[in-house]
Scaffold this motif. Structure first.
Motif, short mmCIF file in Angstrom:
data_model
loop_
_atom_site.label_atom_id
_atom_site.label_comp_id
_atom_site.label_asym_id
_atom_site.label_seq_id
_atom_site.Cartn_x
_atom_site.Cartn_y
_atom_site.Cartn_z
N PRO B 377 0.82 -1.21 0.00
CA PRO B 377 0.00 0.00 0.00
C PRO B 377 0.86 1.27 0.00
O PRO B 377 1.91 1.32 0.63
CB PRO B 377 -0.79 -0.10 1.31
CG PRO B 377 -0.72 -1.54 1.70
CD PRO B 377 0.56 -2.07 1.17
N LEU B 378 0.35 2.26 -0.71
CA LEU B 378 1.00 3.57 -0.76
C LEU B 378 0.75 4.26 0.58
O LEU B 378 -0.37 4.23 1.09
CB LEU B 378 0.33 4.34 -1.89
CG LEU B 378 0.89 5.66 -2.34
CD1 LEU B 378 2.32 5.49 -2.82
CD2 LEU B 378 0.03 6.20 -3.48
N ARG B 379 1.78 4.88 1.16
CA ARG B 379 1.57 5.50 2.47
C ARG B 379 1.78 7.01 2.45
O ARG B 379 1.03 7.76 3.06
CB ARG B 379 2.51 4.88 3.49
CG ARG B 379 2.30 5.45 4.90
CD ARG B 379 2.79 4.49 5.96
NE ARG B 379 2.51 5.00 7.28
CZ ARG B 379 3.43 5.42 8.14
NH1 ARG B 379 4.71 5.40 7.80
NH2 ARG B 379 3.08 5.88 9.33
N ALA B 380 2.83 7.47 1.80
CA ALA B 380 3.14 8.90 1.81
C ALA B 380 3.68 9.30 0.45
O ALA B 380 4.24 8.47 -0.26
CB ALA B 380 4.18 9.20 2.89
N VAL B 381 3.51 10.56 0.12
CA VAL B 381 4.05 11.05 -1.14
C VAL B 381 4.63 12.43 -0.92
O VAL B 381 4.05 13.27 -0.24
CB VAL B 381 2.97 11.04 -2.25
CG1 VAL B 381 1.73 11.78 -1.83
CG2 VAL B 381 3.51 11.63 -3.54
#
Lengths: 164, 518
Positions: B377-381
């Motif tokens: 899963p993507l968490r931060a950008v």
């Protein structure tokens, strides 16, 4: 590439004379010297200072400000490992640790056999295909620890040419 | 007739073995007696498909990728040269690849299509039309056109380009300069590099137009030393442009002069700050200058100077060729035109995405990017480079435009989008922000020079679990001091990623120290 890294005041002077007419010539001169010798020798500082009408302190100050300029000879190859965020997100921290351990050197150090100088770099502009490293003037993408070791082997067995 | 096969030659394609693919193609063709010409084009910016091999067919160009040298024999067996789509690496017509088809490529219309150094290719794809138009117009007219386009500085500060040009035009001086800031140091950004490596004449044209607009006769491209290939390509392009009369003492017989030179930086992030860049161009340490005076009034060697990012200058030929309205017709609110977004980091389909302002991050990361490369899963950008905030999922639905992002303390910056999956430790990222500032600070002002060092120490204490609450409070105060007291954006914005990590990912600062975790 020559191993001798020997330099003469005449060679330094020739690089300076080819560029000193340019406005803001100091960086181009330092690049030319480093491109030719692999580093900017301490003995070049007074020659540059005199030619440009600047103090030695000014010239030294510029050399020491920029990460790119080296004052001691590098190994036969310079390997830069990207430490910036995009590469971090795909394993650059582990690659950095692996590179240091497998070469047995820290950043800004050269292996005992003088084959490889390891350096840090902050972004090579290859951020969609990290982790990235630069070997001399070539950028390599998606470097796993295994790929790093294979590349180093290649550099050590064929020191004259980087195989694409 | 010989079939033309395109193998890109930009840094990313080369970093993934494009040269070896080109060599293998030529060798196989020779041994099979095939009539094949390898053209080294630029990259289309679809980084995850590199090396992306294209074949010219009567129905247009057809793509295959990502190709390794070992794939070449099987690709030829499967009808590569006829553009047949039976091989698993076949992608169909290049133009119809959804990632490309859904973009609005104004600035990057030519990349990957042409041979970067071919002037004939450049002319065949609308090249130098903007410059030809500018040569027939008065300087004030050109400036008005750029103002009307709504173009704002693409380096990150988003200052209106036309207003900067007006200031330089109005400043009386015997010599003025155009300086292109090509010190693309933000991690996650590579659009400047793509423009320079894949379409160098576009930048040359934009700078020549800027010269005509403000009566400047000398330009410098300040290029970072980390881009050796861009240096070689730009140097070669400048020589060819001079020979063809697009640069020099008498541009296309107009009697107007513009000279251009590439100058290399030397590995200093701070030299992307415009006043530090000017010091460096003058041959000095890259120490930030006080403003005022603005560079537009007293810039390089004390003369009026336009300092623009690569992408600002690269947008200018389109504006002059197609008219301001064609450019301003894209975008939203006060953010006009297109933004070159760069999908980077832990992303499945990374690359260049040029879109009108107004797309959301989620669309970009999911529909274009396809999520993370790791599949987690993507968490931060982090959008906009190392001085911009980390954004949590709650902020991924904002439209990408300068004002919307500014309202929440975030930045669009130079358009870099660095994705992180759920294995990221945001306290470690916050520490890196301070460490980076420590390494790259020019040292002129204390909040940046000393604050960053103290920042690393305080975050180390927090991560080690020592006096956590007191040190968190101290870190908050330190960030405020750096933000308010620094001379430039280096110290002034380094707190942004740190504060955003603290605010949106507080749990990461409360973890048990390394070694204590069970």
């Amino acid at each position: 590439m020559s191993d001798s890294r020997e330099w003469t005041p005449q060679a330094i002077q020739a690089e300076i004379d080819a560029l000193k007419h340019k406005p803001g010539a100091l960086l181009p001169i330092l690049h030319a010297i480093q491109d030719r010798l692999g580093f900017v020798p301490e003995g070049a500082v007074p020659i540059i200072a005199e030619s440009l009408g600047q103090t030695r302190a000014e010239v030294h100050g510029v050399i020491s400000f920029y990460h790119h300029f080296r004052t001691s000879p590098p190994g036969r190859h310079v390997v830069q490992v990207c430490r910036a965020e995009a590469c971090q997100s795909v394993g650059a921290r582990a690659l950095e640790a692996h590179a240091k351990a497998s070469l047995g050197v820290d950043f800004h150090q050269t292996t005992a056999d003088r084959d490889i100088t390891l350096e840090a770099v902050y972004c090579l502009g290859n951020c969609a295909c990290g982790p990235s490293i630069r070997v001399d003037d070539e950028v390599r993408g998606r470097i796993t620890p295994e790929a790093f070791d294979a590349l180093v082997d290649e550099l050590r067995t064929q020191p004259l040419e980087v195989i694409g | 007739m010989s079939v033309r096969v395109f193998v890109p030659c930009d840094t990313t394609a080369l970093s993934l073995g494009a040269d070896a693919v080109a060599r293998r193609l030529e060798r196989e063709a020779e041994s099979r007696g095939l009539a094949l010409t390898v053209v080294r084009n630029g990259s289309r910016g679809l980084a995850w498909l590199e090396p992306l091999v294209e074949v010219e067919t009567p129905a247009g160009r057809v793509a295959f990728g990502p190709v390794t040298p070992g794939d070449v024999p099987a690709l030829l067996d499967a009808g590569l040269l006829e553009g047949r789509d039976t091989h698993p690496l076949a992608l169909g017509p290049t133009k119809a690849i959804p990632y490309l088809e859904r973009q609005q490529r104004l600035t990057f219309a030519r990349i990957g299509v042409t041979d970067p150094l071919s002037i004939a290719d450049y002319l065949a794809h609308d090249g130098f039309r903007g410059l030809e138009a500018a040569l027939t117009r008065e300087p004030q007219d050109i400036v008005e056109e750029v103002k009307a386009s709504g173009l704002r500085g693409r380096g990150g500060a988003a200052f209106p380009t036309g207003i900067k040009w007006q200031t330089v035009l109005d400043a009386p001086a015997d010599q003025k300069y155009i300086v292109c800031n090509a010190d693309e140091g933000d991690s996650g950004t590579f659009a400047d590099r793509l423009a320079m490596e894949c379409d160098p004449y576009m930048l040359i044209e934009g700078m020549a137009i800027a010269g005509l607009a403000v009566n400047a006769t000398q330009g410098y491209i300040y290029l970072r030393s980390e881009y050796p290939l861009a240096k070689r390509i730009l140097d070669a392009a400048i020589v060819r442009a001079e020979a063809a009369g697009y640069l020099g003492d008498d541009i296309r017989g107009s009697g107007r002069a513009f000279h251009l030179e590439v100058r290399l930086g030397a590995g200093a992030y701070i030299c992307g700050e415009e006043t530090s860049l000017l010091e460096s161009l003058e041959g000095k340490r890259g120490l930030v200058r006080f403003k005022p005076p603005l560079p537009a009034i007293e810039g390089l060697f004390g003369r009026p100077t336009v300092v623009n990012n690569v992408l600002s200058l690269a947008a200018v030929p389109f504006i002059l060729a197609e008219g301001a309205e064609a450019y301003a017709g894209h975008g939203m609110g006060r953010s006009r035109g297109t933004l070159a977004l760069q999908l980077a980091g832990n992303v499945k389909r990374g690359g260049l995405v040029e879109l009108s302002f107004g797309t959301t991050l989620r669309t970009l990361m999911e529909e274009f990017g396809g999520g993370t490369a790791s599949g987690r899963p993507l968490r931060a950008v982090q959008v906009g480079g190392p001085l911009c905030a980390y954004l949590p999922e709650s902020q991924w639905d904002m439209p990408l435009d300068y004002e919307t992002f500014a309202e929440v303390g975030a930045g669009v910056g130079h358009g870099g989008v660095v994705m992180f999956d759920d294995s990221v430790d945001m306290a470690e990222q916050a520490r890196f922000s301070m460490e980076f500032c420590k390494v790259e600070s020019c040292g002129k002002c204390t909040p940046c020079r000393i604050g960053s060092t103290r920042g690393v120490e305080v975050i180390d204490r927090i991560r080690a679990g020592r006096d956590r609450d007191a040190n968190l409070a101290l870190l908050g105060e330190l960030c405020e001091t750096m933000e308010d007291g620094s001379l430039c954006a280096m110290g002034g914005m380094t707190p942004f990623p740190v504060q955003s990590a603290l605010k949106h990912f507080p749990d990461d600062f409360q973890r048990a120290p390394e070694g204590d975790r069970s």
